[in-house]
Write an enzyme that holds these catalytic residues in place. Sequence first.
Site, PDB file in Angstrom:
ATOM      1  N   SER A  81      -6.649   4.399 -15.956  1.00 23.31           N
ATOM      2  CA  SER A  81      -5.729   3.970 -15.125  1.00 23.31           C
ATOM      3  C   SER A  81      -5.355   4.886 -13.936  1.00 23.31           C
ATOM      4  O   SER A  81      -5.938   5.885 -13.751  1.00 23.31           O
ATOM      5  CB  SER A  81      -4.533   3.634 -15.672  1.00 23.31           C
ATOM      6  OG  SER A  81      -3.854   4.758 -16.438  1.00 23.31           O
ATOM      7  N   THR A 134      -8.778  -0.180 -10.765  1.00 17.54           N
ATOM      8  CA  THR A 134      -7.936   0.101 -12.064  1.00 17.54           C
ATOM      9  C   THR A 134      -6.526  -0.396 -11.967  1.00 17.54           C
ATOM     10  O   THR A 134      -6.318  -1.106 -11.472  1.00 17.54           O
ATOM     11  CB  THR A 134      -7.724   1.956 -12.316  1.00 17.54           C
ATOM     12  OG1 THR A 134      -7.616   1.806 -13.639  1.00 17.54           O
ATOM     13  CG2 THR A 134      -6.738   2.413 -11.375  1.00 17.54           C
ATOM     14  N   TYR A 135      -5.854  -0.003 -13.101  1.00 14.58           N
ATOM     15  CA  TYR A 135      -4.437  -0.660 -13.382  1.00 14.58           C
ATOM     16  C   TYR A 135      -3.437   0.552 -13.035  1.00 14.58           C
ATOM     17  O   TYR A 135      -3.665   1.709 -13.349  1.00 14.58           O
ATOM     18  CB  TYR A 135      -4.309  -1.363 -14.562  1.00 14.58           C
ATOM     19  CG  TYR A 135      -4.513  -0.663 -15.838  1.00 14.58           C
ATOM     20  CD1 TYR A 135      -3.497  -0.122 -16.451  1.00 14.58           C
ATOM     21  CD2 TYR A 135      -5.800  -0.116 -16.149  1.00 14.58           C
ATOM     22  CE1 TYR A 135      -3.765   0.878 -17.588  1.00 14.58           C
ATOM     23  CE2 TYR A 135      -5.957   0.403 -17.391  1.00 14.58           C
ATOM     24  CZ  TYR A 135      -5.139   0.972 -18.156  1.00 14.58           C
ATOM     25  OH  TYR A 135      -5.161   1.618 -19.121  1.00 14.58           O
ATOM     26  N   GLY A 184      -8.568   9.001 -17.138  1.00 11.79           N
ATOM     27  CA  GLY A 184      -9.936   8.553 -18.004  1.00 11.79           C
ATOM     28  C   GLY A 184     -11.039   8.643 -16.910  1.00 11.79           C
ATOM     29  O   GLY A 184     -11.151   9.593 -16.227  1.00 11.79           O
ATOM     30  N   LYS A 204       0.817  -1.296   0.171  1.00 16.31           N
ATOM     31  CA  LYS A 204       0.046   0.049  -0.074  1.00 16.31           C
ATOM     32  C   LYS A 204       0.834   1.229  -0.064  1.00 16.31           C
ATOM     33  O   LYS A 204       1.955   1.227   0.576  1.00 16.31           O
ATOM     34  CB  LYS A 204      -0.850  -0.056   1.385  1.00 16.31           C
ATOM     35  CG  LYS A 204      -1.692   1.373   1.272  1.00 16.31           C
ATOM     36  CD  LYS A 204      -3.083   1.229   2.315  1.00 16.31           C
ATOM     37  CE  LYS A 204      -2.416   0.918   3.752  1.00 16.31           C
ATOM     38  NZ  LYS A 204      -3.809   1.167   4.718  1.00 16.31           N
ATOM     39  N   ALA A 208     -11.807   7.610 -14.186  1.00 10.04           N
ATOM     40  CA  ALA A 208     -11.417   7.599 -12.825  1.00 10.04           C
ATOM     41  C   ALA A 208     -11.021   9.175 -12.266  1.00 10.04           C
ATOM     42  O   ALA A 208     -11.320   9.437 -11.352  1.00 10.04           O
ATOM     43  CB  ALA A 208     -10.276   6.884 -12.421  1.00 10.04           C
TER      44      ALA A 208
END
Length: 130
Positions: free
Chosen positions: A25, A57-58, A73, A9, A75
Amino acid sequence: MYRQLFRGKIHRARITQLDLNYHGSITIDQDLMDMVGIWHNERVQIVNANNGERLETYAIAGKRGTRIIGLNGPAARRAMPGDVISIISYGLADDAEARSFKPKVVLLNANNEVVEEHVISSHDEINNLQ
């Protein structure tokens, strides 16, 4: 059987940019990704402390040393610059590995600089993070 575990994290990161026109992303300074073991294109969960939003997301590796944390995007509509977020990665482990696995956590300040690094070995340690 495999278990899905908390693996790493980046805690209390600040959003530095939003790019609605990018295809998706989260962009993360590569140095921060390396510290907790997040890989480029890895699935991550984003938790926004300012508004309670949670999304998946990635990760995209951002330029080293920039301290960039940018939502891209769709997000990008779920946060504002300056929002405090946590970026969480998970992994699968068999029972034997799961029992001994120790997640990595970095705590950032308001400038996305690392102020603490932890390898979590007990429940009490994760509860003591600010």
